[in-house]
Design an enzyme around this catalytic site. Structure first.
Site, short mmCIF file in Angstrom:
data_model
loop_
_atom_site.label_atom_id
_atom_site.label_comp_id
_atom_site.label_asym_id
_atom_site.label_seq_id
_atom_site.Cartn_x
_atom_site.Cartn_y
_atom_site.Cartn_z
N LYS A 30 0.16 4.46 17.94
CA LYS A 30 1.44 3.97 18.49
C LYS A 30 1.31 3.77 20.00
O LYS A 30 1.75 2.75 20.54
CB LYS A 30 2.58 4.94 18.17
N SER A 51 0.83 -1.21 0.00
CA SER A 51 0.00 0.00 0.00
C SER A 51 0.86 1.25 0.00
O SER A 51 0.43 2.31 -0.41
CB SER A 51 -0.95 0.01 1.20
N SER A 74 7.38 4.94 18.11
CA SER A 74 7.87 6.23 17.60
C SER A 74 8.09 7.21 18.73
O SER A 74 7.36 7.20 19.73
CB SER A 74 6.82 6.78 16.63
N TYR A 106 -2.49 9.07 14.38
CA TYR A 106 -1.32 8.22 14.15
C TYR A 106 -0.58 7.97 15.47
O TYR A 106 -0.28 6.83 15.83
CB TYR A 106 -0.38 8.88 13.12
P1 NAD Z 1 6.68 2.52 5.06
O1 NAD Z 1 5.34 3.06 4.69
O2 NAD Z 1 7.79 2.69 4.11
O3 NAD Z 1 6.57 0.98 5.44
C1 NAD Z 1 5.41 0.40 5.95
C2 NAD Z 1 5.06 -0.77 5.07
O4 NAD Z 1 3.89 -1.40 5.60
C3 NAD Z 1 4.74 -0.36 3.65
O5 NAD Z 1 5.51 -1.15 2.76
C4 NAD Z 1 3.25 -0.65 3.49
O6 NAD Z 1 2.93 -1.06 2.18
C5 NAD Z 1 3.04 -1.73 4.51
N1 NAD Z 1 1.69 -1.83 5.07
C6 NAD Z 1 0.92 -0.85 5.60
N2 NAD Z 1 -0.25 -1.37 6.02
C7 NAD Z 1 -0.21 -2.70 5.76
C8 NAD Z 1 -1.10 -3.78 5.96
N3 NAD Z 1 -2.31 -3.61 6.48
N4 NAD Z 1 -0.72 -5.02 5.57
C9 NAD Z 1 0.50 -5.22 5.02
N5 NAD Z 1 1.38 -4.25 4.81
C10 NAD Z 1 1.03 -3.00 5.16
O7 NAD Z 1 7.04 3.16 6.48
P2 NAD Z 1 8.38 3.09 7.32
O8 NAD Z 1 8.93 4.45 7.39
O9 NAD Z 1 9.22 1.97 6.85
O10 NAD Z 1 7.78 2.76 8.74
C11 NAD Z 1 7.74 1.44 9.26
C12 NAD Z 1 7.13 1.47 10.65
O11 NAD Z 1 7.90 2.35 11.47
C13 NAD Z 1 5.71 2.01 10.70
O12 NAD Z 1 5.01 1.29 11.67
C14 NAD Z 1 5.89 3.45 11.14
O13 NAD Z 1 4.77 3.95 11.81
C15 NAD Z 1 7.06 3.31 12.08
N6 NAD Z 1 7.83 4.54 12.27
C16 NAD Z 1 8.29 5.21 11.17
C17 NAD Z 1 8.99 6.39 11.34
C18 NAD Z 1 9.47 7.18 10.15
O14 NAD Z 1 9.69 8.39 10.28
N7 NAD Z 1 9.67 6.57 8.99
C19 NAD Z 1 9.24 6.88 12.63
C20 NAD Z 1 8.76 6.16 13.72
C21 NAD Z 1 8.06 4.99 13.53
C1 WQD Z 2 11.55 17.32 10.94
C2 WQD Z 2 11.83 18.81 11.13
C3 WQD Z 2 9.92 20.22 10.71
C4 WQD Z 2 9.64 19.36 6.44
C5 WQD Z 2 7.61 12.93 11.93
C6 WQD Z 2 6.46 12.34 12.69
C7 WQD Z 2 6.98 11.40 13.73
C8 WQD Z 2 7.90 10.35 13.12
C9 WQD Z 2 8.97 10.98 12.29
C10 WQD Z 2 6.59 8.44 12.59
C11 WQD Z 2 10.70 19.54 11.84
C12 WQD Z 2 11.02 20.49 9.70
C13 WQD Z 2 10.03 19.39 7.75
C14 WQD Z 2 9.81 20.53 5.64
C15 WQD Z 2 10.76 21.64 7.55
N1 WQD Z 2 7.19 9.48 12.24
N2 WQD Z 2 10.57 20.50 8.30
N3 WQD Z 2 10.37 21.62 6.23
O1 WQD Z 2 7.79 16.04 12.34
O2 WQD Z 2 9.93 15.46 13.55
O3 WQD Z 2 8.43 13.67 12.84
O4 WQD Z 2 8.38 11.88 11.35
O5 WQD Z 2 6.45 7.98 13.67
O6 WQD Z 2 5.87 10.82 14.31
O7 WQD Z 2 5.74 13.40 13.29
O8 WQD Z 2 9.69 14.87 11.13
O9 WQD Z 2 10.78 15.10 8.96
O10 WQD Z 2 8.41 15.95 9.21
O11 WQD Z 2 10.27 17.16 10.34
O12 WQD Z 2 11.24 22.67 8.04
O13 WQD Z 2 9.46 20.58 4.47
O14 WQD Z 2 11.91 19.41 9.83
O15 WQD Z 2 9.31 21.43 11.10
O16 WQD Z 2 11.28 20.50 12.64
P1 WQD Z 2 8.92 15.13 12.53
P2 WQD Z 2 9.76 15.72 9.82
#
Ligand code: NAD
Ligand code: WQD
Length: 342
Positions: free
Chosen positions: A157, A38, A128, A153
């Site tokens: 978590k 997705s 996260s 979101y």
């Molecule tokens: P991503 O979207 O690249 O990877 C998530 C994957 O899960 C995708 O490939 C998507 O296709 C798949 N997916 C979603 N719903 C599904 C379902 N119902 N069944 C099967 N597959 C499904 O995201 P990511 O950045 O790799 O994040 C991975 C995990 O880490 C997520 O749980 C996200 O919330 C968490 N996380 C990400 C970040 C970030 O900034 N990237 C930060 C903190 C936590």
């Molecule tokens: C980083 C910094 C923005 C874009 C998010 C989620 C968090 C986690 C990680 C999943 C901030 C600044 C950003 C831009 C900017 N994900 N910024 N211009 O907001 O810290 O965290 O991703 O769990 O839950 O909230 O990450 O990369 O969006 O922003 O100035 O175009 O960059 O204000 O200070 P964030 P981010």
């Protein structure tokens, strides 16, 4: 397949999941990937296979589909699941909360239920730093109180952490680890896998690399009037390969029966706060280019600063972030260039 040495990676075609699959294989684990694609493409699985030289099994499965998931459990022997599969766009979750609650919670509960049904012990969950919100103390430790979630979101978590904690307490033989990632960035040094955001990126680094590639005209820096040294927000940017290795360390801990409690939490960050402007300057320097950017209003919902106290992960998991910010930002640009054919 030996069950202790086999790991099911849900969401393994995604950004963090694909890098983790590579590091698990490098560490001697067998990996089975499931994903409903997705938010990813099968090419990421191909990338994992290319990097590792292993014919990694991959199945298109929606983890919300319990029957499809049950078939995966019947087919493969594994003791450990790493559950990445979730939606992750904070803004979209505000607009479409039900989409987030149903996908992120149902998919996670299905995983936990199957683990219980098939007596598989170890669940590693992608949490996260968002659970800390605007923390009262910095850096945040795992004991820093969570703040009420400011988005659906973030709420998924917090709820998933609680579900895992409750289930590990209730069910004999079930162990859980929640890894709280800070801001994952960068790509594999091979540039064969990396982050593939759909549409306009929400996160800073993909926006930076797309601007450098000429896809976006100008980067907006969201606010320079924060109470920080240069006025822009502070974050803890963690290299995705380092993050992947933290998963390997956590899996090692689980499969070698070293857990001291049935449910454990670890921060995964570098421990270094970096401002938006510092990140931009480093990106320009290591990649030898100029980035067009302008200062605009603050983005609603942004916290001023958050970074990790990593002592627990360092001491207990024996894991530490290794790549420098410069190396990571170079890898992000190499990946963007490869994707765009530059
Ligand atoms: P991503 O979207 O690249 O990877 C998530 C994957 O899960 C995708 O490939 C998507 O296709 C798949 N997916 C979603 N719903 C599904 C379902 N119902 N069944 C099967 N597959 C499904 O995201 P990511 O950045 O790799 O994040 C991975 C995990 O880490 C997520 O749980 C996200 O919330 C968490 N996380 C990400 C970040 C970030 O900034 N990237 C930060 C903190 C936590
Ligand atoms: C980083 C910094 C923005 C874009 C998010 C989620 C968090 C986690 C990680 C999943 C901030 C600044 C950003 C831009 C900017 N994900 N910024 N211009 O907001 O810290 O965290 O991703 O769990 O839950 O909230 O990450 O990369 O969006 O922003 O100035 O175009 O960059 O204000 O200070 P964030 P981010």
């Amino acid at each position: 397949m030996e069950s202790k040495k086999t790991v099911l990676v849900s969401g393994g075609a995604g950004y963090i999941g694909s890098h983790t699959a590579v590091e698990l294989i490098n560490a001697g684990y067998e990996v089975v990937i499931i994903d409903n694609l997705s938010n990813s493409e099968e090419s990421a699985v191909e990338g994992v296979r290319k990097i590792t030289g292993k014919d990694v099994p991959f199945e298109i499965v929606d983890t919300c589909d319990k029957e499809a998931l049950r078939k995966v459990f019947e087919k493969y022997g594994f003791d450990t699941v790493i559950h990445f599969a979730a939606y992750k766009a904070v803004g979209e979750s505000m607009a479409e909360p039900l989409k987030y609650y149903s996908n992120n919670l149902v998919s996670f509960m299905n995983i936990v239920e199957m683990m219980k049904e098939f007596n598989r012990p170890n669940i590693l969950f992608s949490s996260s730093a968002t659970v800390y919100g605007e923390a009262d103390e910095l850096p945040v430790t795992e004991d820093t109180p969570r703040k009420p979630a400011t988005s659906p979101y973030g709420n998924t978590k917090q709820m998933s952490e609680d579900i895992l904690h409750d289930c590990c307490r209730a069910y004999e033989g079930m162990y859980g680890i929640a890894l709280r990632y800070f801001n994952p960035i960068g790509a594999h040094p091979s540039a064969l896998i990396g982050e593939l955001p759909r549409g306009v990126p929400n996160n800073l680094v993909p926006f930076v690399t797309q601007t450098a590639a000429g896809i976006r005209e100008c980067l907006s820096v969201f606010g320079n009037d924060y109470d920080t040294p240069d006025g822009t927000c502070l974050r803890d940017y963690i290299d995705v390969v380092d993050l992947a290795k933290a998963h390997v360390a956590a899996v090692n801990r689980m499969v070698s029966d070293k857990m001291e409690a049935k449910y454990e939490i670890f921060n995964v960050g570098t421990g270094n706060p970096v401002s938006v402007l510092e990140l931009l300057t480093t990106f320009e320097k290591v990649n030898n280019l100029k980035l067009p950017y302008k200062i605009v209003d603050r983005r609603p919902g942004d916290v001023t600063a958050v970074w990790a106290d990593t002592a627990k992960a360092n001491d207990v998991l024996g894991w530490k972030a290794e790549r420098t910010l410069g190396e990571t930002l170079k890898s992000a640009w190499e990946w963007e260039k490869r994707v765009r054919g530059l």
